[in-house]
Design a protein around this motif. Structure first.
Motif, PDB file in Angstrom:
ATOM      1  N   GLY A   1       0.758  -1.230   0.120  1.00 12.49           N
ATOM      2  CA  GLY A   1       0.070  -0.055   0.207  1.00 12.49           C
ATOM      3  C   GLY A   1       0.912   1.164   0.018  1.00 12.49           C
ATOM      4  N   ILE A   2       1.804   1.263   0.752  1.00 13.36           N
ATOM      5  CA  ILE A   2       2.545   2.505   0.880  1.00 13.36           C
ATOM      6  C   ILE A   2       3.616   2.600  -0.502  1.00 13.36           C
ATOM      7  CG2 ILE A   2       5.046   3.253   1.945  1.00 13.36           C
ATOM      8  CD1 ILE A   2       4.190   1.880   4.484  1.00 13.36           C
ATOM      9  N   MET A   3       4.050   1.508  -1.066  1.00 15.01           N
ATOM     10  CA  MET A   3       4.638   1.702  -2.441  1.00 15.01           C
ATOM     11  C   MET A   3       3.585   2.369  -3.420  1.00 15.01           C
ATOM     12  SD  MET A   3       7.383   0.504  -1.877  1.00 15.01           S
ATOM     13  CE  MET A   3       8.206   0.626  -3.609  1.00 15.01           C
ATOM     14  N   PHE A   4       2.546   1.792  -3.277  1.00 14.84           N
ATOM     15  CA  PHE A   4       1.428   2.155  -4.265  1.00 14.84           C
ATOM     16  C   PHE A   4       1.098   3.662  -4.063  1.00 14.84           C
ATOM     17  CE2 PHE A   4      -3.188   1.520  -5.775  1.00 14.84           C
ATOM     18  CZ  PHE A   4      -3.048   1.100  -6.886  1.00 14.84           C
ATOM     19  N   GLY A   5       0.774   3.922  -2.800  1.00 22.35           N
ATOM     20  CA  GLY A   5       0.664   5.320  -2.409  1.00 22.35           C
ATOM     21  C   GLY A   5       1.616   6.450  -3.021  1.00 22.35           C
ATOM     22  N   ILE A   6       2.843   5.830  -2.773  1.00 21.30           N
ATOM     23  CA  ILE A   6       3.890   6.664  -3.421  1.00 21.30           C
ATOM     24  C   ILE A   6       3.819   6.931  -4.847  1.00 21.30           C
ATOM     25  CG2 ILE A   6       6.463   6.852  -3.683  1.00 21.30           C
ATOM     26  CD1 ILE A   6       6.698   5.417  -0.970  1.00 21.30           C
ATOM     27  N   VAL A   7       3.678   5.841  -5.624  1.00 25.71           N
ATOM     28  CA  VAL A   7       3.387   6.056  -6.869  1.00 25.71           C
ATOM     29  C   VAL A   7       2.350   6.817  -7.295  1.00 25.71           C
ATOM     30  CG1 VAL A   7       3.052   4.568  -9.057  1.00 25.71           C
ATOM     31  CG2 VAL A   7       4.138   3.428  -7.271  1.00 25.71           C
ATOM     32  N   PHE A   8       1.219   6.729  -6.524  1.00 25.19           N
ATOM     33  CA  PHE A   8       0.156   7.576  -6.807  1.00 25.19           C
ATOM     34  C   PHE A   8       0.337   9.037  -6.735  1.00 25.19           C
ATOM     35  CE2 PHE A   8      -3.821   5.042  -5.564  1.00 25.19           C
ATOM     36  CZ  PHE A   8      -3.920   4.549  -6.794  1.00 25.19           C
ATOM     37  N   VAL A   9       1.408   9.429  -5.844  1.00 21.18           N
ATOM     38  CA  VAL A   9       1.522  11.105  -5.898  1.00 21.18           C
ATOM     39  C   VAL A   9       2.683  11.379  -6.681  1.00 21.18           C
ATOM     40  CG1 VAL A   9       2.710  12.601  -4.232  1.00 21.18           C
ATOM     41  CG2 VAL A   9       1.161  11.051  -3.155  1.00 21.18           C
ATOM     42  N   LYS A  10       3.592  10.427  -6.901  1.00 20.30           N
ATOM     43  CA  LYS A  10       4.897  10.774  -7.812  1.00 20.30           C
ATOM     44  C   LYS A  10       4.284  10.916  -8.897  1.00 20.30           C
ATOM     45  CE  LYS A  10       8.078  12.113  -6.857  1.00 20.30           C
ATOM     46  NZ  LYS A  10       7.973  13.625  -6.543  1.00 20.30           N
ATOM     47  N   ALA A  11       3.616   9.995  -9.701  1.00 23.08           N
ATOM     48  CA  ALA A  11       2.890  10.202 -10.778  1.00 23.08           C
ATOM     49  C   ALA A  11       1.792  11.111 -10.807  1.00 23.08           C
ATOM     50  CB  ALA A  11       2.505   8.701 -11.327  1.00 23.08           C
ATOM     51  N   GLU A  12       1.742  11.814 -10.015  1.00 21.84           N
ATOM     52  CA  GLU A  12       0.479  12.972 -10.007  1.00 21.84           C
ATOM     53  C   GLU A  12      -0.879  12.479 -10.285  1.00 21.84           C
ATOM     54  OE1 GLU A  12       2.475  15.792 -12.420  1.00 21.84           O
ATOM     55  OE2 GLU A  12       3.710  16.511 -10.874  1.00 21.84           O
ATOM     56  N   ILE A  13      -1.096  10.965 -10.093  1.00 21.60           N
ATOM     57  CA  ILE A  13      -2.527  10.426 -10.336  1.00 21.60           C
ATOM     58  C   ILE A  13      -3.314  11.197  -9.450  1.00 21.60           C
ATOM     59  CG2 ILE A  13      -3.566   8.425 -10.215  1.00 21.60           C
ATOM     60  CD1 ILE A  13      -0.933   7.108 -11.132  1.00 21.60           C
TER      61      ILE A  13
ATOM     62  N   THR B   1     -14.372  15.227  -7.916  1.00 25.49           N
ATOM     63  CA  THR B   1     -13.477  15.088  -6.860  1.00 25.49           C
ATOM     64  C   THR B   1     -11.963  15.037  -7.360  1.00 25.49           C
ATOM     65  OG1 THR B   1     -13.551  12.882  -6.899  1.00 25.49           O
ATOM     66  CG2 THR B   1     -15.205  13.888  -5.330  1.00 25.49           C
ATOM     67  N   GLY B   2     -11.785  14.832  -8.252  1.00 24.17           N
ATOM     68  CA  GLY B   2     -10.512  14.199  -9.166  1.00 24.17           C
ATOM     69  C   GLY B   2     -10.062  13.223  -8.206  1.00 24.17           C
ATOM     70  N   ALA B   3     -10.709  12.231  -7.970  1.00 20.07           N
ATOM     71  CA  ALA B   3     -10.172  10.934  -7.155  1.00 20.07           C
ATOM     72  C   ALA B   3     -10.893   9.959  -7.228  1.00 20.07           C
ATOM     73  CB  ALA B   3      -9.841  11.371  -5.824  1.00 20.07           C
ATOM     74  N   CYS B   4     -10.436   8.793  -7.534  1.00 21.72           N
ATOM     75  CA  CYS B   4     -11.315   7.366  -7.062  1.00 21.72           C
ATOM     76  C   CYS B   4     -10.723   7.126  -5.862  1.00 21.72           C
ATOM     77  CB  CYS B   4     -10.739   6.699  -8.343  1.00 21.72           C
ATOM     78  SG  CYS B   4      -9.316   6.685  -9.229  1.00 21.72           S
ATOM     79  N   PRO B   5     -11.322   6.055  -5.315  1.00 23.50           N
ATOM     80  CA  PRO B   5     -11.125   5.798  -3.996  1.00 23.50           C
ATOM     81  C   PRO B   5      -9.657   5.759  -3.599  1.00 23.50           C
ATOM     82  CG  PRO B   5     -13.046   4.669  -4.801  1.00 23.50           C
ATOM     83  CD  PRO B   5     -12.293   5.198  -5.937  1.00 23.50           C
ATOM     84  N   GLY B   6      -9.015   5.198  -4.380  1.00 15.31           N
ATOM     85  CA  GLY B   6      -7.236   5.065  -3.951  1.00 15.31           C
ATOM     86  C   GLY B   6      -6.762   6.369  -3.697  1.00 15.31           C
ATOM     87  N   PRO B   7      -6.692   7.070  -4.996  1.00 18.52           N
ATOM     88  CA  PRO B   7      -6.212   8.437  -4.711  1.00 18.52           C
ATOM     89  C   PRO B   7      -6.695   9.274  -3.325  1.00 18.52           C
ATOM     90  CG  PRO B   7      -6.364   8.083  -6.825  1.00 18.52           C
ATOM     91  CD  PRO B   7      -7.235   6.829  -6.140  1.00 18.52           C
ATOM     92  N   LEU B   8      -8.008   9.318  -3.071  1.00 18.62           N
ATOM     93  CA  LEU B   8      -8.679   9.857  -1.963  1.00 18.62           C
ATOM     94  C   LEU B   8      -7.591   9.377  -0.577  1.00 18.62           C
ATOM     95  CD1 LEU B   8     -12.512   9.000  -1.599  1.00 18.62           C
ATOM     96  CD2 LEU B   8     -11.101  11.023  -2.369  1.00 18.62           C
ATOM     97  N   PHE B   9      -7.149   8.584  -0.457  1.00 18.50           N
ATOM     98  CA  PHE B   9      -6.400   7.895   0.692  1.00 18.50           C
ATOM     99  C   PHE B   9      -5.152   8.721   0.498  1.00 18.50           C
ATOM    100  CE2 PHE B   9      -9.493   4.507   0.858  1.00 18.50           C
ATOM    101  CZ  PHE B   9      -9.832   4.520   1.985  1.00 18.50           C
ATOM    102  N   ALA B  10      -4.538   8.726  -0.692  1.00 19.94           N
ATOM    103  CA  ALA B  10      -3.147   9.432  -0.923  1.00 19.94           C
ATOM    104  C   ALA B  10      -3.224  10.787  -0.633  1.00 19.94           C
ATOM    105  CB  ALA B  10      -2.622   9.061  -2.227  1.00 19.94           C
ATOM    106  N   GLN B  11      -4.330  11.410  -1.039  1.00 19.74           N
ATOM    107  CA  GLN B  11      -4.573  12.864  -1.192  1.00 19.74           C
ATOM    108  C   GLN B  11      -4.622  13.482   0.378  1.00 19.74           C
ATOM    109  OE1 GLN B  11      -8.307  13.583  -3.064  1.00 19.74           O
ATOM    110  NE2 GLN B  11      -7.256  13.880  -5.374  1.00 19.74           N
ATOM    111  N   ILE B  12      -5.252  12.495   1.290  1.00 18.26           N
ATOM    112  CA  ILE B  12      -5.394  12.809   2.714  1.00 18.26           C
ATOM    113  C   ILE B  12      -4.092  12.680   3.209  1.00 18.26           C
ATOM    114  CG2 ILE B  12      -6.395  11.900   4.950  1.00 18.26           C
ATOM    115  CD1 ILE B  12      -8.816  11.312   3.170  1.00 18.26           C
ATOM    116  N   GLY B  13      -3.209  11.539   2.955  1.00 20.00           N
ATOM    117  CA  GLY B  13      -1.929  11.531   3.379  1.00 20.00           C
ATOM    118  C   GLY B  13      -1.090  12.861   3.084  1.00 20.00           C
ATOM    119  N   SER B  14      -1.058  13.193   1.778  1.00 18.94           N
ATOM    120  CA  SER B  14      -0.408  14.447   1.164  1.00 18.94           C
ATOM    121  C   SER B  14      -0.907  15.581   1.853  1.00 18.94           C
ATOM    122  CB  SER B  14      -0.773  14.519  -0.304  1.00 18.94           C
ATOM    123  OG  SER B  14      -0.399  13.357  -0.893  1.00 18.94           O
TER     124      SER B  14
END
Lengths: 166, 190
Positions: free
Chosen positions: A40-52, A125-138
């Motif tokens: 999950g952490i790796m996934f979240g990092i990819v989400f942010v770094k690829a600006e998804i 929202t600019g987000a599907c459920p996965g990016p929602l969590f990464a946006q909050i973390g960001s």
């Protein structure tokens, strides 16, 4: 379901169908959850770094102004397809030696109605459920409201499920 | 360190996409788990307020992995933003910028426009539309569709499921409709 050692008794009205089910037959220790935390952490990092997780990237996608999101989703699907093909073809087992379970999906009208509703929400929202969590973390605190509302939406769906065309 | 500088730059699609695709075999092989994220919202309902609704009466504890996974996504978001943040502003397509400027967006510096996602907007009409209604549609829609971009578009398509293709097309149609048909009206409200 495959879990044979439930300690709690459940009286499900219908067989539980999960969209991302746990098909592991052996029971897992609490510690083994660390594996999923790391993925999950790796996934979240990819989400942010690829600006998804960016609302702007989603807008670019729906305005057909950039190939980025299409490239991300397209190449993810190709790699996923190839992996699933190889797992099936060579009957690759899980690390605990189990056969990998796949779940054919049945067509339901909800995939159309629900899909359209989710699409409307995705663009706004600019987000599907996965990016929602990464946006909050960001640090986008306001997205906590979006997440709570998404949980509420899930709950309301569960409440009205029997009265909706599925 | 040059490598850190490289990692801090935005990752191109051909790096990010395959990494996301690899999540599918990783989850399958480390624990026989099918990739999907929106289920976590259902598990949260089942854990916190099942309210005797049959849809929420199942052994959610068996699906704890999914909750741990999304917690990881949140932590990953924090780590990437805290330690690997891109030192430059986000580069957005000029056409998108001019479209959004016409709608009234003024801030193009971060990943999300402050015009919308500022915390101060939570208790405003903007908050009601972009967070409350938007989030509700994401939660309600994904559950009705039986999955989201991860469960349908990535896991479902990887497993060559026609229903997932239908769902994915509907996600896109909904997104295009919101962007081109509804958003111009929504932005007139502010």
């Amino acid at each position: 379901m495959t879990n044979s050692q439930d300690t709690i008794t459940y009286t499900p009205v219908e067989e539980f169908v999960c969209d991302s089910p746990n098909d592991m037959k052996k029971s897992e220790s609490v510690l083994s959850n660390l594996k999923y935390l790391i993925v999950g952490i790796m996934f979240g990092i990819v989400f942010v770094k690829a600006e998804i997780i960016s609302w702007f990237r989603i807008q670019e996608m729906f305005r057909l102004h950039s190939f980025h999101m299409y490239g991300v989703i397209g190449s993810a699907v190709v790699v996923g397809m190839l992996s699933v093909f190889l797992i099936k073809k060579f009957n690759i087992k899980t690390i605990s030696g189990e056969t990998v379970q796949f779940h054919p999906k049945k067509f339901q009208r909800g995939q159309i109605y629900g899909g359209l509703i989710f699409g409307l929400g995705w663009a706004i929202t600019g987000a599907c459920p996965g990016p929602l969590f990464a946006q909050i973390g960001s640090g986008f605190v306001a997205v906590l409201v979006t997440l709570l509302s998404a949980i509420a939406g899930t709950w309301v769906y569960g409440y009205f499920r029997d009265r909706l065309p599925n | 360190m040059e490598i850190i500088e490289l990692i801090k730059k935005p990752w191109p699609w051909y790096v990010a996409g395959p990494l996301i695709g690899l999540t599918v075999p990783t989850l399958l092989l480390i624990g026989n788990k099918s990739f999907g994220i929106s289920s976590s919202l259902r598990h949260i309902c089942a854990a916190c307020m099942p309210a005797n609704i049959s849809f929420f009466k199942y052994d959610w504890k068996k699906e704890t992995w999914n909750l741990v996974f999304v917690l990881g996504v949140l932590i990953g978001g924090f780590l990437a933003t805290t330690f690997l943040a891109n030192p430059d502003s986000i580069v957005i397509s000029e056409s998108t910028i001019s479209d959004l400027k016409a709608l009234g967006i003024q801030d193009f510096s971060g990943l999300m426009p402050a015009d919308i996602f500022a915390t101060a907007n939570i208790l405003s009409l903007k908050g009601l539309i972009f967070f409350v209604m938007g989030g509700f549609m994401v939660g309600f829609g994904t559950r009705w569709a039986g999955g989201c971009t991860s469960g349908h578009a990535i896991m479902g398509l990887s497993n060559l499921q026609v229903p997932s293709l239908i769902a994915t097309c509907c996600f896109m149609v909904g997104g295009f409709a919101m962007t081109h048909l509804l958003m111009p009206f929504i932005f007139k409200l502010f």
